[in-house]
Write a protein that holds these residues in place. Structure first.
Motif, short mmCIF file in Angstrom:
data_model
loop_
_atom_site.label_atom_id
_atom_site.label_comp_id
_atom_site.label_asym_id
_atom_site.label_seq_id
_atom_site.Cartn_x
_atom_site.Cartn_y
_atom_site.Cartn_z
N ALA A 152 0.76 -1.12 0.27
CA ALA A 152 0.27 0.02 -0.27
C ALA A 152 0.65 1.14 -0.11
CB ALA A 152 -1.10 0.16 1.48
N GLY A 153 0.16 2.04 -0.59
CA GLY A 153 1.36 3.46 -0.60
C GLY A 153 0.50 4.63 -1.28
N GLY A 154 1.28 5.38 -1.61
CA GLY A 154 0.81 6.92 -2.48
C GLY A 154 1.79 6.93 -4.29
N GLY A 155 2.05 8.03 -4.09
CA GLY A 155 2.50 8.50 -5.79
C GLY A 155 1.88 7.24 -6.85
N ALA A 183 -12.89 7.43 9.85
CA ALA A 183 -13.21 8.70 10.51
C ALA A 183 -12.32 10.01 11.24
CB ALA A 183 -12.50 6.98 11.69
N ALA A 184 -12.63 10.57 11.60
CA ALA A 184 -12.46 11.77 11.54
C ALA A 184 -10.99 11.62 12.39
CB ALA A 184 -13.27 13.15 12.30
N ASN A 185 -10.54 11.16 12.74
CA ASN A 185 -9.59 11.31 13.18
C ASN A 185 -8.22 10.88 12.91
OD1 ASN A 185 -10.65 8.36 13.74
ND2 ASN A 185 -10.12 8.88 16.42
N THR A 186 -8.96 10.31 11.59
CA THR A 186 -7.67 9.94 10.60
C THR A 186 -6.75 10.51 10.27
OG1 THR A 186 -9.17 8.57 9.17
CG2 THR A 186 -7.65 8.38 8.39
N PRO A 187 -5.41 10.11 10.57
CA PRO A 187 -3.66 11.19 10.38
C PRO A 187 -4.85 11.72 9.70
CG PRO A 187 -3.23 8.87 11.18
CD PRO A 187 -4.75 9.17 10.71
N ALA A 188 -3.81 13.45 9.25
CA ALA A 188 -4.06 13.74 7.44
C ALA A 188 -3.22 13.56 6.27
CB ALA A 188 -3.19 15.73 8.44
N ASP A 189 -1.88 12.98 6.75
CA ASP A 189 -1.37 12.19 6.04
C ASP A 189 -2.14 10.93 5.63
OD1 ASP A 189 -0.44 11.01 7.67
OD2 ASP A 189 1.60 10.81 8.02
N TYR A 190 -2.69 10.28 6.17
CA TYR A 190 -3.25 8.72 5.24
C TYR A 190 -3.13 9.57 3.64
CZ TYR A 190 -6.72 5.26 4.37
OH TYR A 190 -6.88 4.02 4.15
N VAL A 191 -3.27 8.27 2.56
CA VAL A 191 -3.31 8.63 1.55
C VAL A 191 -4.89 8.28 1.63
CG1 VAL A 191 -2.69 7.27 -0.84
CG2 VAL A 191 -1.12 7.86 0.78
N THR A 192 -5.41 8.97 0.46
CA THR A 192 -7.04 9.54 0.42
C THR A 192 -6.92 10.05 -1.06
OG1 THR A 192 -7.39 9.49 3.10
CG2 THR A 192 -9.17 10.01 1.20
N ARG A 193 -7.38 9.90 -2.04
CA ARG A 193 -7.07 10.42 -3.56
C ARG A 193 -7.93 9.58 -4.16
NH1 ARG A 193 -1.08 8.56 -5.56
NH2 ARG A 193 -1.49 6.13 -5.25
N ILE A 194 -8.13 10.83 -5.42
CA ILE A 194 -8.84 10.01 -6.83
C ILE A 194 -7.30 9.82 -7.88
CG2 ILE A 194 -10.16 10.28 -8.34
CD1 ILE A 194 -11.63 9.66 -5.88
N VAL A 195 -7.06 9.00 -7.84
CA VAL A 195 -6.08 8.43 -9.07
C VAL A 195 -6.44 8.75 -10.81
CG1 VAL A 195 -3.96 7.29 -9.54
CG2 VAL A 195 -5.07 7.58 -6.99
N HIS A 196 -5.51 8.32 -11.63
CA HIS A 196 -6.53 9.03 -12.86
C HIS A 196 -5.18 8.06 -13.21
CE1 HIS A 196 -7.81 11.45 -17.18
NE2 HIS A 196 -7.46 9.97 -16.80
N PHE A 197 -5.48 7.16 -14.83
CA PHE A 197 -4.24 6.27 -15.06
C PHE A 197 -5.28 5.99 -16.82
CE2 PHE A 197 -4.51 4.36 -10.13
CZ PHE A 197 -3.00 4.52 -11.07
N SER A 198 -4.24 6.21 -17.49
CA SER A 198 -4.72 6.28 -19.70
C SER A 198 -5.50 4.30 -18.80
CB SER A 198 -3.46 6.38 -19.78
OG SER A 198 -2.52 5.25 -19.68
N ALA A 199 -6.40 4.46 -20.00
CA ALA A 199 -6.57 3.05 -20.45
C ALA A 199 -5.33 1.66 -20.23
CB ALA A 199 -7.82 3.08 -21.71
#
Length: 348
Positions: A152-155, A183-199
């Motif tokens: 698991a991770g970002g990037g 949760a509201a207390n989830t760390p601010a640096d937790y990876v939460t995002r929308i990721v866009h990839f090509s087909a």
């Protein structure tokens, strides 16, 4: 009172990027267009319990497919195939594929060619599977894997508990990341995002972070595109649906559809939003069920009340509503349209 609720709902539909006031109330005066639910409508290949499920979709031929979690809430170590093609007339399985590929199948999508995408939101015990989006053909052949299995991770090369997938009109792939960020207390640096990839699976862009503001999420749990190519996001922990351009610009913030866990938009831009989470603690005053409205205006037009509402949602070619349920009674629930007797033709 009904007038007040209606005005609040209408106001919610008009709000853009500014957040709607927290006192938006549910408009439960809208009609329920479906019959009572039929729980455990779908069957498994071996006749055993379905287990938790959160994804359902329809292929270009009108065939309905759904994912399960191997008769339990995990496929880790299981030999059960978790991806099912279902017979709409009977609920019986036609085909099952994907055995041994997944840990926690969660998100589900089918593209215009009929290829199947499954997001795997956990890591296997041996660290070799999960945290990916897998693309398969309808015979279970793996065509592509996005992310790094077991890591698991970002990037651009990793995913973090991917919740769902949506395929854009041009075939690009959008992934919602961050299942544990409710949760509201989830760390601010937790990876939460929308990721866009090509087909082809090439990283293009990503946006979002943990929080409650614009372009922020507490678990972007489900995705869907409308006919204009706008991306709808079920921001589960923030009790709202966010709408974005494909470049990541936030266009709207709607709170009139409950605590959203699942989304579906049909070819007429009718929006279906499942709320399986609302409780006096998480979202006071809101019932569980499936909200129906316009993806264009945000107007709420219907509500299917169901204390056992699921996560995935779909209106199939037969016109009936189906939901993938991750809690007891599990499996696939069918909500049928009321029977309408055929009109007799006058005798000539």
């Amino acid at each position: 009172m009904k007038l007040k609720i209606a005005l609040l709902t209408f106001a919610a539909a008009l709000v853009g990027t500014a957040a709607i006031a927290q006192d938006v109330q549910p408009d439960t005066s809208v009609p329920d267009p479906f019959e009572m639910p039929s729980y455990n409508w779908a069957h498994t290949m071996d006749g055993k319990p379905w287990g938790s499920t959160s994804g359902i979709d329809v292929d270009p031929q009108g065939h309905v497919w759904a994912i399960g979690r191997c008769g339990a809430n995990s496929c880790d170590g299981s030999s059960v195939a978790p991806v099912y093609e279902l017979d709409l007339a009977t609920g019986k399985p036609i085909k099952a594929i994907g055995a041994g590929l997944f840990v926690f199948p969660h998100g589900f999508a089918i593209d215009k060619q009929g290829n199947i995408y499954v997001s795997d939101a956990q890591t296997s015990k041996d660290g070799t599977k999960g945290q990916t989006v897998t693309k398969m053909d309808q015979n279970g052949k793996v065509l592509m894997v996005i992310g790094t299995p077991g890591k698991a991770g970002g990037g651009p090369d990793h995913l973090n508990e991917p919740c769902d997938i949506a395929i854009a009109p041009n075939g690009d792939i959008f992934v919602a990341d961050g299942h544990s960020g409710m949760a509201a207390n989830t760390p601010a640096d937790y990876v939460t995002r929308i990721v866009h990839f090509s087909a082809a699976g090439k990283f293009i862009n990503a946006w979002g972070s943990q929080g409650t503001g614009d372009s922020q999420f507490h678990a972007p749990h489900a995705l869907a595109f409308d006919t204009d190519g706008r991306l709808f996001v079920a921001d589960r922990g923030n009790n709202r649906v966010l709408i974005f351009s494909q470049a990541g610009k936030q266009l709207a913030d709607w709170k009139q559809f409950g605590r959203p866990v699942g989304l579906s938009i049909d070819k007429k831009d009718t929006l279906y939003v499942t709320d399986a989470d609302s409780t006096p603690q998480t979202h006071p005053g809101w019932p569980k069920g499936i909200w129906i409205g316009s993806a264009k205006t945000g107007k709420v037009t219907g509500f299917v009340i169901d204390p056992n509402a699921g996560e995935g949602v779909l209106v199939a070619p037969d016109g009936n509503l189906y939901a993938a349920v991750n809690v007891p009674p599990h499996g696939i629930t069918k909500y049928a349209l009321p029977y309408t007797p055929p009109v007799a033709k006058p005798k000539s």
